[in-house]
Design a protein around this motif. Structure first.
Motif, PDB file in Angstrom:
ATOM      1  N   ILE A  85     -60.238  33.338  11.515  1.00 43.39           N
ATOM      2  CA  ILE A  85     -59.638  32.286  12.149  1.00 43.39           C
ATOM      3  C   ILE A  85     -58.381  33.260  12.771  1.00 43.39           C
ATOM      4  O   ILE A  85     -57.698  33.821  12.316  1.00 43.39           O
ATOM      5  N   ARG A  86     -58.409  33.064  14.326  1.00 39.46           N
ATOM      6  CA  ARG A  86     -57.400  33.728  15.051  1.00 39.46           C
ATOM      7  C   ARG A  86     -56.538  32.902  16.099  1.00 39.46           C
ATOM      8  O   ARG A  86     -57.149  31.840  16.468  1.00 39.46           O
ATOM      9  N   LYS A  87     -55.457  33.451  16.604  1.00 37.94           N
ATOM     10  CA  LYS A  87     -54.654  32.827  17.524  1.00 37.94           C
ATOM     11  C   LYS A  87     -54.360  33.913  18.555  1.00 37.94           C
ATOM     12  O   LYS A  87     -54.191  35.067  18.391  1.00 37.94           O
ATOM     13  N   ARG A  88     -54.289  33.285  19.914  1.00 37.99           N
ATOM     14  CA  ARG A  88     -53.703  34.189  20.729  1.00 37.99           C
ATOM     15  C   ARG A  88     -52.626  33.399  21.624  1.00 37.99           C
ATOM     16  O   ARG A  88     -52.580  32.321  22.028  1.00 37.99           O
ATOM     17  N   VAL A  89     -51.506  33.895  21.551  1.00 46.56           N
ATOM     18  CA  VAL A  89     -50.244  33.203  22.097  1.00 46.56           C
ATOM     19  C   VAL A  89     -49.451  34.290  22.968  1.00 46.56           C
ATOM     20  O   VAL A  89     -49.221  35.161  22.360  1.00 46.56           O
ATOM     21  N   GLU A  91     -54.805  37.550  13.605  1.00 45.85           N
ATOM     22  CA  GLU A  91     -55.661  37.167  13.020  1.00 45.85           C
ATOM     23  C   GLU A  91     -55.020  36.425  11.489  1.00 45.85           C
ATOM     24  O   GLU A  91     -54.223  37.010  10.980  1.00 45.85           O
ATOM     25  N   LEU A  92     -55.160  35.071  11.405  1.00 48.50           N
ATOM     26  CA  LEU A  92     -54.609  34.273  10.572  1.00 48.50           C
ATOM     27  C   LEU A  92     -55.236  34.451   9.050  1.00 48.50           C
ATOM     28  O   LEU A  92     -54.501  34.154   8.179  1.00 48.50           O
ATOM     29  N   THR A  93     -56.691  34.515   9.011  1.00 43.07           N
ATOM     30  CA  THR A  93     -57.366  34.402   7.842  1.00 43.07           C
ATOM     31  C   THR A  93     -58.749  35.201   8.203  1.00 43.07           C
ATOM     32  O   THR A  93     -59.174  34.842   9.269  1.00 43.07           O
ATOM     33  N   PHE A  94     -59.524  35.427   7.121  1.00 47.24           N
ATOM     34  CA  PHE A  94     -60.933  35.973   7.402  1.00 47.24           C
ATOM     35  C   PHE A  94     -61.607  35.876   6.011  1.00 47.24           C
ATOM     36  O   PHE A  94     -60.866  36.090   4.942  1.00 47.24           O
ATOM     37  N   VAL A  95     -62.856  35.947   6.026  1.00 43.33           N
ATOM     38  CA  VAL A  95     -63.571  36.094   4.788  1.00 43.33           C
ATOM     39  C   VAL A  95     -65.134  36.913   5.069  1.00 43.33           C
ATOM     40  O   VAL A  95     -65.627  36.725   6.298  1.00 43.33           O
TER      41      VAL A  95
END
Length: 754
Positions: A628-632, A638-642
């Motif tokens: 889960i990512r964000k572009r601001v 990257e907020l988290t991954f698995v």
């Protein structure tokens, strides 16, 4: 009254002489642990003895008594109880030893012992256990058949058969006629043994229906207890319903108090109207019942003035404590909403109530507390009284005079100055007035709404309510399409067979005739140089390299990656900032040298500001990493991954699902045709809050050696939440515009019955 300093123990037979304490040491009323009994004596070093009244000889004798041996056992073999009889076998004695073994001996008139069974082990009697011990003697020709019976009552209920272990035999060439006297503890060595309720019958079947009494009727249903008590006291009773609630032990009390204990748990007790006797209406009869009396406010005589609604707190209870008699305690509170314990204006403050109920088990108080909370926090107008004028409306005589306690009455077509919904009431009592020109029935009433409980396959009460839903945007009073976001719990059903569904939106009742996902694209069209519009009409915008890299054909939206390292991006308008979206995808080739990427995003303002879940397809290993990512402001985080357990396969279809509800972001991916997993990753972020657009994009890594183009196929694009409701407005007469954020739920919620 039980006296601890008594010197005799009385008989229940009128005129019969009591048992005398013949040796000191007996402590009357010293043992209070017997549920079905008032306190019983302990024997100590004392003895008891007394005569029996003369009775006709039947050839049968049956002795029963309660006994509890000391937890440490008696000090040694000792006589427990003896029967003095006429006949050639004059004395029959039950003995006990330190191991709680029982022996039976019989003696002739001169003391000659003619029977000794030896000490026998009974699994139903142990030191410290509570038992019913008995001896049965039956004359059979010239012989006496004997049977010793031990029934363990420790912790037993009427729900299971009591374990009865008999030991029997025959004393030949002897007779037993009638019992003349009884003696207890003749050796004075019983210690703290508890003993009482000595009963002697002239019929060995006399105790056939006493197992319930032995356990104080613990586990008896509400209806069974009321019916049995009334039968025992010769009180006429009419009972309605099943009354399956289980009760605790019946303790010593007055008849009315015992009946009220049952009513407090599962019903209503009242006097019959047309006969001398009682009526008991079990709670289950009151659930979702049809109206006994259906009134029309506009019809002559059907509702006599005044019909005055009351908005008060007389019945409000939002903090309920239920205690099981000598058992567990449970508490239920309403902590949010207009009738909650919160201080005004968010609630009404704390209205507490506590009650002790004679319940069977410790898991019942929580259930009863929850049900009482439903009744005490019903948010509806109260109509304390409804009057029917039978002189003005004689057509109601037959039905109105049949209304009884707890029957349901409805009032339709109420005037505009009253709440618009059908008035649903339960009759709590009534007053009938008859005069020369007057015949009125005035019903005292309570709300029937909370008694409309969940009913399987019922068109109105066969549905579970939402845990939390609201309008996404404002709607005019005539709008027939509403966008609804589910904020908590499962989404609304889209099954046409479940329609129509009555819904309440800020006081207005609307009828949903169809519910569908707010955005759906099945890609069953043919489009070149773009994706066209979704099945539900939202226009796709495509960017990245040439327009020819996008097309819709063969039931798929296609993104052709003709250049490595350049995103192919498709966006469409989002119905709200809170979104739950999924898509089905596949790729034409495995990644080579560099990774390939699939993206599904929300709250897309532009290429530099959005949330998305990214599925990375690794080269050589074919492993899949979900993030889960964000572009601001063009900065990607990257907020988290698995790393997922499966491997990517070219041509195989997969699902990708992304959810952004408030500040919570969640994602999951799984192969088509396999069960959908729980959310695999979750993150929290508050950077982006506007609805923006939805996003589907793909990319081949910049250093990939794949033969280009690599094509990514997308299908079954769907916004699961929010949903679009097609509705008929103002079905309860309320006409109003609705604001965004308005609460929406079932108009007639199904309440779980107790």
């Amino acid at each position: 009254m039980v006296w601890t300093d008594a010197t005799t123990l009385g008989s229940t037979i009128p005129g019969a002489r009591p048992l005398q304490i013949t040796m000191p040491g007996v402590a009357p009323a010293a043992a209070s642990s017997w549920t079905p009994s008032a306190p019983l004596p302990t024997m100590g070093a004392g003895t008891l003895a007394g005569p029996l009244p003369t009775y006709a000889i039947t050839g049968q004798t049956a002795l029963r008594f309660f006994v509890q041996l000391p937890a440490g056992g008696v000090s040694g073999p000792t006589r427990l109880i003896s029967l003095k009889c006429t006949g050639t076998a004059r004395t029959w004695t039950l003995l006990v030893n330190a191991s709680a073994q029982i022996a039976l001996r019989a003696f002739e008139a001169d003391g000659t012992q003619v029977l000794d069974t030896g000490y026998q082990t009974y699994v139903t009697i142990t030191n410290g256990s509570q038992c019913s011990l008995g001896l049965e003697l039956t004359q059979s020709g010239a012989d006496v058949n004997w049977r010793v019976v031990v029934i363990d009552v420790t912790g037993k209920t009427v729900l299971a058969n009591l374990p009865l272990v008999p030991f029997s035999g025959t004393l030949t060439a002897h007779t037993v006629q009638r019992v003349t006297a009884v003696a207890v503890g003749e050796d004075g060595g019983l210690g703290t043994t508890t003993l009482g309720h000595i009963a002697i019958a002239d019929d060995t079947t006399a105790y056939g229906n006493t197992s319930g009494a032995l356990v104080a009727w613990t586990g008896e249903t509400v209806r069974s207890r009321v019916a049995r008590l009334c039968a025992e006291e010769s009180v006429a009773l009419t009972a309605y319903g099943t009354g399956a609630d289980l009760m605790g032990p019946q303790r010593i009390d007055t008849l009315l108090n015992l009946l009220q204990q049952a009513a407090d748990i599962g019903g209503t007790l009242y006097e019959q109207r047309e006969a001398v006797g009682l009526a008991f209406r079990c709670r289950d009869v009151d659930y979702s019942q049809a109206a006994t009396l259906a009134l029309d406010y506009t019809a002559d005589g059907e509702v006599a003035p005044p019909l005055t609604p009351t908005d008060d707190d007389q019945q409000t209870r939002n903090d309920i404590t239920v205690t099981r008699d000598q058992g567990a305690v449970a508490r239920a509170t309403l902590d949010t909403g207009p009738l909650s314990t919160q201080a005004p204006p968010n609630g009404v403050g704390r209205y507490d109530s506590s009650v002790t109920l004679n319940l069977y088990s410790d898991d019942q108080p929580a259930q009863h507390a929850a049900w009482r909370l439903v009744l005490g926090t019903w948010d509806g107008t109260r109509y304390p009284q409804v009057t029917v004028d039978l002189a003005a409306g004689p057509h109601l005589i037959d039905t109105a005079t049949q209304v009884d306690i707890q029957d349901r009455t409805t009032i339709d077509n109420t005037p505009v100055w009253l709440p618009p919904d059908l008035v649903e009431l339960l009759t709590l009592g009534y007053t009938e007035t008859l005069a020369q020109y007057t015949w009125q029935l005035r019903y005292n009433c309570g709300p029937a709404g909370p008694w409309n409980v969940a009913t399987l396959d019922d068109a109105t009460y066969g549905r579970a309510d939402t845990e939390g839903s609201q309008l996404v945007a404002a709607a005019s009073s005539g709008a027939t399409s509403l966008t609804v976001s589910t904020t908590t719990g499962p989404f609304w059903t889209t099954d046409p067979a479940e329609m129509p569904i009555p819904l309440r939106v800020a006081g207005e009742v609307v009828t949903a005739t169809a519910i569908a996902s707010s955005v759906i694209d099945t890609f069953t069209r043919s489009v070149s140089n773009g994706w066209g519009s979704t099945t539900t009409g939202q226009a796709w915008t495509t960017t990245g390299n040439a327009a020819s890299d996008f097309n819709v054909t063969s039931n798929a939206g296609r993104q052709l990656n003709t250049t490595a390292g350049l995103r192919r991006q498709s966006t469409c308008p989002a119905p709200s900032a809170d979104i739950d979206v999924e898509v089905n995808f596949a790729a034409s080739a495995l990644p080579a040298t560099d990774s390939n990427y699939i993206y599904l995003g929300a709250r897309y303002a532009d290429v530099n500001n959005n949330y998305f879940t990214r599925l990375q397809l690794a080269p050589s290993t074919n492993k899949m990493t979900l993030g889960i990512r964000k572009r601001v402001a063009a900065t990607e985080t990257e907020l988290t991954f698995v790393v997922l357990s499966g491997l990517f396969a070219a041509g195989t279809t997969y699902w990708l699902r992304f959810q952004a509800i408030g500040s919570t972001l969640q994602a999951k991916s799984w192969p088509d045709g396999t069960p959908e997993p729980e959310w695999q990753i979750s993150a929290t972020d508050t950077s982006l809050t506007s609805a923006g657009s939805l996003l589907v994009w793909s990319m081949v890594g910049a250093s990939s050696t794949n033969t280009l183009p690599v094509t990514f196929f997308f299908d079954a694009f769907e916004v699961l939440n929010p949903q679009t409701f097609t509705v008929t407005r103002s079905t309860n007469g309320v006409v109003k515009a609705q604001s965004g954020g308005a609460d929406i739920r079932l108009a007639y919620p199904a309440i779980a019955a107790l």
